[in-house]
Scaffold this motif. Sequence first.
Motif, PDB file in Angstrom:
ATOM      1  N   VAL A  19      68.478 -52.830 -50.024  1.00  0.00           N
ATOM      2  CA  VAL A  19      68.132 -51.695 -50.866  1.00  0.00           C
ATOM      3  C   VAL A  19      66.577 -51.941 -51.431  1.00  0.00           C
ATOM      4  O   VAL A  19      65.876 -50.652 -51.842  1.00  0.00           O
ATOM      5  CB  VAL A  19      68.939 -51.225 -52.017  1.00  0.00           C
ATOM      6  N   LEU A  20      66.082 -53.130 -51.438  1.00  0.00           N
ATOM      7  CA  LEU A  20      64.523 -53.388 -51.888  1.00  0.00           C
ATOM      8  C   LEU A  20      63.754 -53.710 -50.663  1.00  0.00           C
ATOM      9  O   LEU A  20      63.660 -55.007 -50.720  1.00  0.00           O
ATOM     10  CB  LEU A  20      64.430 -54.119 -52.958  1.00  0.00           C
ATOM     11  N   PRO A  21      63.702 -53.167 -49.654  1.00  0.00           N
ATOM     12  CA  PRO A  21      62.846 -53.742 -48.311  1.00  0.00           C
ATOM     13  C   PRO A  21      61.663 -54.549 -48.690  1.00  0.00           C
ATOM     14  O   PRO A  21      60.861 -54.139 -49.362  1.00  0.00           O
ATOM     15  CB  PRO A  21      62.640 -52.459 -47.312  1.00  0.00           C
ATOM     16  N   ILE A  22      61.508 -55.421 -47.933  1.00  0.00           N
ATOM     17  CA  ILE A  22      60.598 -56.452 -48.298  1.00  0.00           C
ATOM     18  C   ILE A  22      59.179 -55.804 -47.547  1.00  0.00           C
ATOM     19  O   ILE A  22      58.201 -56.349 -48.030  1.00  0.00           O
ATOM     20  CB  ILE A  22      60.738 -57.998 -47.479  1.00  0.00           C
ATOM     21  N   GLU A  23      59.390 -55.055 -46.661  1.00  0.00           N
ATOM     22  CA  GLU A  23      58.077 -54.270 -46.125  1.00  0.00           C
ATOM     23  C   GLU A  23      57.396 -53.260 -47.156  1.00  0.00           C
ATOM     24  O   GLU A  23      56.611 -52.695 -46.727  1.00  0.00           O
ATOM     25  CB  GLU A  23      58.545 -53.905 -44.707  1.00  0.00           C
ATOM     26  N   TRP A  24      58.296 -53.208 -48.164  1.00  0.00           N
ATOM     27  CA  TRP A  24      57.576 -52.002 -48.977  1.00  0.00           C
ATOM     28  C   TRP A  24      56.373 -52.602 -49.546  1.00  0.00           C
ATOM     29  O   TRP A  24      55.840 -53.636 -49.631  1.00  0.00           O
ATOM     30  CB  TRP A  24      58.567 -52.018 -50.288  1.00  0.00           C
ATOM     31  N   SER A  25      55.503 -51.557 -49.862  1.00  0.00           N
ATOM     32  CA  SER A  25      54.267 -51.689 -50.390  1.00  0.00           C
ATOM     33  C   SER A  25      54.376 -51.805 -51.888  1.00  0.00           C
ATOM     34  O   SER A  25      54.009 -50.420 -52.545  1.00  0.00           O
ATOM     35  CB  SER A  25      52.969 -51.059 -49.696  1.00  0.00           C
ATOM     36  N   VAL A  26      54.608 -52.546 -52.450  1.00  0.00           N
ATOM     37  CA  VAL A  26      55.108 -52.530 -54.056  1.00  0.00           C
ATOM     38  C   VAL A  26      54.634 -53.809 -54.512  1.00  0.00           C
ATOM     39  O   VAL A  26      54.620 -54.765 -53.941  1.00  0.00           O
ATOM     40  CB  VAL A  26      56.481 -52.556 -54.278  1.00  0.00           C
ATOM     41  N   PRO A  27      54.086 -53.999 -55.778  1.00  0.00           N
ATOM     42  CA  PRO A  27      53.466 -55.174 -56.540  1.00  0.00           C
ATOM     43  C   PRO A  27      54.574 -56.199 -56.364  1.00  0.00           C
ATOM     44  O   PRO A  27      55.868 -56.083 -56.583  1.00  0.00           O
ATOM     45  CB  PRO A  27      53.478 -54.705 -57.905  1.00  0.00           C
ATOM     46  N   VAL A  28      54.088 -57.275 -55.796  1.00  0.00           N
ATOM     47  CA  VAL A  28      55.163 -58.456 -55.619  1.00  0.00           C
ATOM     48  C   VAL A  28      56.029 -58.845 -56.535  1.00  0.00           C
ATOM     49  O   VAL A  28      57.136 -58.991 -56.554  1.00  0.00           O
ATOM     50  CB  VAL A  28      54.318 -59.880 -55.203  1.00  0.00           C
ATOM     51  N   ASN A  29      55.418 -59.055 -57.970  1.00  0.00           N
ATOM     52  CA  ASN A  29      56.335 -59.547 -58.960  1.00  0.00           C
ATOM     53  C   ASN A  29      57.145 -58.516 -59.617  1.00  0.00           C
ATOM     54  O   ASN A  29      58.352 -58.699 -59.892  1.00  0.00           O
ATOM     55  CB  ASN A  29      55.132 -59.720 -60.098  1.00  0.00           C
ATOM     56  N   LEU A  30      56.898 -57.323 -59.316  1.00  0.00           N
ATOM     57  CA  LEU A  30      57.666 -56.006 -59.581  1.00  0.00           C
ATOM     58  C   LEU A  30      59.143 -56.300 -58.691  1.00  0.00           C
ATOM     59  O   LEU A  30      60.401 -56.220 -58.967  1.00  0.00           O
ATOM     60  CB  LEU A  30      57.132 -54.962 -59.539  1.00  0.00           C
ATOM     61  N   GLN A  31      58.729 -56.451 -57.205  1.00  0.00           N
ATOM     62  CA  GLN A  31      59.620 -56.659 -56.402  1.00  0.00           C
ATOM     63  C   GLN A  31      60.819 -57.751 -56.598  1.00  0.00           C
ATOM     64  O   GLN A  31      61.934 -57.790 -56.385  1.00  0.00           O
ATOM     65  CB  GLN A  31      59.299 -56.713 -54.997  1.00  0.00           C
ATOM     66  N   GLU A  32      59.960 -58.860 -56.725  1.00  0.00           N
ATOM     67  CA  GLU A  32      60.692 -59.992 -57.292  1.00  0.00           C
ATOM     68  C   GLU A  32      61.665 -59.972 -58.630  1.00  0.00           C
ATOM     69  O   GLU A  32      62.731 -60.605 -58.556  1.00  0.00           O
ATOM     70  CB  GLU A  32      59.618 -61.169 -57.414  1.00  0.00           C
ATOM     71  N   SER A  33      61.059 -59.348 -59.514  1.00  0.00           N
ATOM     72  CA  SER A  33      62.000 -59.169 -60.637  1.00  0.00           C
ATOM     73  C   SER A  33      63.239 -58.240 -60.503  1.00  0.00           C
ATOM     74  O   SER A  33      64.049 -58.587 -60.955  1.00  0.00           O
ATOM     75  CB  SER A  33      60.950 -58.408 -61.742  1.00  0.00           C
ATOM     76  N   MET A  34      62.977 -57.204 -59.878  1.00  0.00           N
ATOM     77  CA  MET A  34      64.142 -56.389 -59.463  1.00  0.00           C
ATOM     78  C   MET A  34      65.095 -57.161 -58.420  1.00  0.00           C
ATOM     79  O   MET A  34      66.378 -57.000 -58.933  1.00  0.00           O
ATOM     80  CB  MET A  34      63.580 -55.129 -58.539  1.00  0.00           C
ATOM     81  N   GLN A  35      64.502 -57.950 -57.693  1.00  0.00           N
ATOM     82  CA  GLN A  35      65.589 -58.601 -56.739  1.00  0.00           C
ATOM     83  C   GLN A  35      66.162 -59.654 -57.727  1.00  0.00           C
ATOM     84  O   GLN A  35      67.466 -60.109 -57.160  1.00  0.00           O
ATOM     85  CB  GLN A  35      64.606 -59.367 -55.746  1.00  0.00           C
ATOM     86  N   TYR A  36      65.604 -60.274 -58.405  1.00  0.00           N
ATOM     87  CA  TYR A  36      66.113 -61.515 -59.328  1.00  0.00           C
ATOM     88  C   TYR A  36      67.379 -61.033 -59.880  1.00  0.00           C
ATOM     89  O   TYR A  36      68.567 -61.768 -59.876  1.00  0.00           O
ATOM     90  CB  TYR A  36      64.975 -62.048 -60.438  1.00  0.00           C
ATOM     91  N   SER A  37      67.325 -59.850 -60.700  1.00  0.00           N
ATOM     92  CA  SER A  37      68.520 -59.563 -61.526  1.00  0.00           C
ATOM     93  C   SER A  37      69.725 -58.826 -60.448  1.00  0.00           C
ATOM     94  O   SER A  37      70.628 -59.052 -60.722  1.00  0.00           O
ATOM     95  CB  SER A  37      68.199 -58.589 -62.399  1.00  0.00           C
TER      96      SER A  37
END
Lengths: 290, 290
Positions: free
Chosen positions: A15-33
Amino acid sequence: MQEIATYVGDQLKFVLPIEWSVPVNLQESMQYSLMAGGKRLRPLFVIAAAEALGGSRQAALPVACAVEMVHTYSLVHDDLPAMDNDDYRRGKLTNHKVYGEAMAILAGDALLTQAFYTVTEAAKAGVPAEAVLAIISDMSEYAGPRGMVGGQVADMEGEQGMTEIAQLEYIHLHKTADLFMFSLTAGARTAGATEEQLDALRRFGSDLGLAFQIQDDILDVIGDEALLGKKTQSDIKAQKVTYPYFIGLEASQAEVERLTESAKQALAEANLADSQRLAEIADYLMKRDH
Amino acid sequence: MQEIATYVGDQLKFVLPIEWSVPVNLQESMQYSLMAGGKRLRPLFVIAAAEALGGSRQAALPVACAVEMVHTYSLVHDDLPAMDNDDYRRGKLTNHKVYGEAMAILAGDALLTQAFYTVTEAAKAGVPAEAVLAIISDMSEYAGPRGMVGGQVADMEGEQGMTEIAQLEYIHLHKTADLFMFSLTAGARTAGATEEQLDALRRFGSDLGLAFQIQDDILDVIGDEALLGKKTQSDIKAQKVTYPYFIGLEASQAEVERLTESAKQALAEANLADSQRLAEIADYLMKRDH
């Protein structure tokens, strides 16, 4: 239950594709939880309700992922210093302890917003547009000010002192039961449920949610810290008002049993093609030790 | 413009009905920020786009209210101590200064969640279910991690130092232009826009959003504090990187003009029934002093 939890856990990666152009830390933070584990109970309700009506797991999946995103965002925001100020969740550091407070606020916002996108994907999986719209409307209602957020506010204000068990019931119903009710009815909607079925499932979810939360209160008193992954007696230390505080441990346990029976009664009235798994989930939750 | 702003402002009173059974402080906190005024620019885009295609104001109204709720939630969270830590917004105390930090977080969450409910009401106003779903999907995308929240994260991280104007453009595009693009296309969708029209309106919104934000940077240097309702030179004091910082004041002003012309070019290519008002809004934004 374990099989569906693993299935949903695997699907949540997409649901949070890695190919997204999204700030890396935001993606990681969402993924983490989102990937921090947990029982995946709400997605389980979505899928079990859909399958109980003879619907497909595939069609229910987007909604199952979405409700876990909503649940996750609520935990991230709940843990913030301005709220419960928790350092650990499920034995891992909370989001703001790893990514900072600002990022945790934004990651929660992003998870909530993205959850609605994920629901719309049910239309691509074959759910009629009208049913998807009804699910979105329900999700806003049960997760918003009239639902979960309202329960969270009441919880926060209740910390200043509570005099009636009705206040505690309001908190439990909205903080917990509302998202159970949403999950069950949304899963059922993906499988073409009737209004009568939705109504019965709402009663099932409401009773079960309240029972679940009283059981949580009980486990905080008598549970095993290793199994729970968190310290017990935390409510007492925080001088938090609970069911055992109001009516005692035994009466609380009796209330969990009564509510579980009432839930199963409502389930029987839903006339589902196969309600056995939902009944088993109800029994499991009543007897759980974590 | 003033007429539509007043119309939307009046209608916003009804998106949080007083007969709701919601904790009083939550309702007040949501209402406080939602009714704090402002230009109502995004709702104006929704309605102006719908009417430019010959659509009805009535059908566009739920979406107009929803985008203002999304915009408002983003301001409430932006102002938090963990984020920009602002005490005033539009000359009034910020939400957390009045209701506390926890309530401001929750009121923001509630506004965002309720915004999606408000969009679904477009279906009751006659917009086809498929179009409403497309609007919801867009709103999640433009307001979520790939859109506004992503821009907010980039902005926050940019405060640690920025070396390229491309980073600043990314921030402006996502923090501001994305919600402009959403508003324009969503309004157009309520009036049955074609893919070509949506595409042209996206280019119009993107150019206009970037121009708007550069104009904001310029006004912070040369604007009138009384008209703006906030202190100028705040970017310089906060050592914030802006367009004037990168390319100077004159080149920034020229860029606003170039982008406005480019926006109007895209607008002309949208083949709308009546594009005059949208063109006038573009001109007004370029020349605005607050």
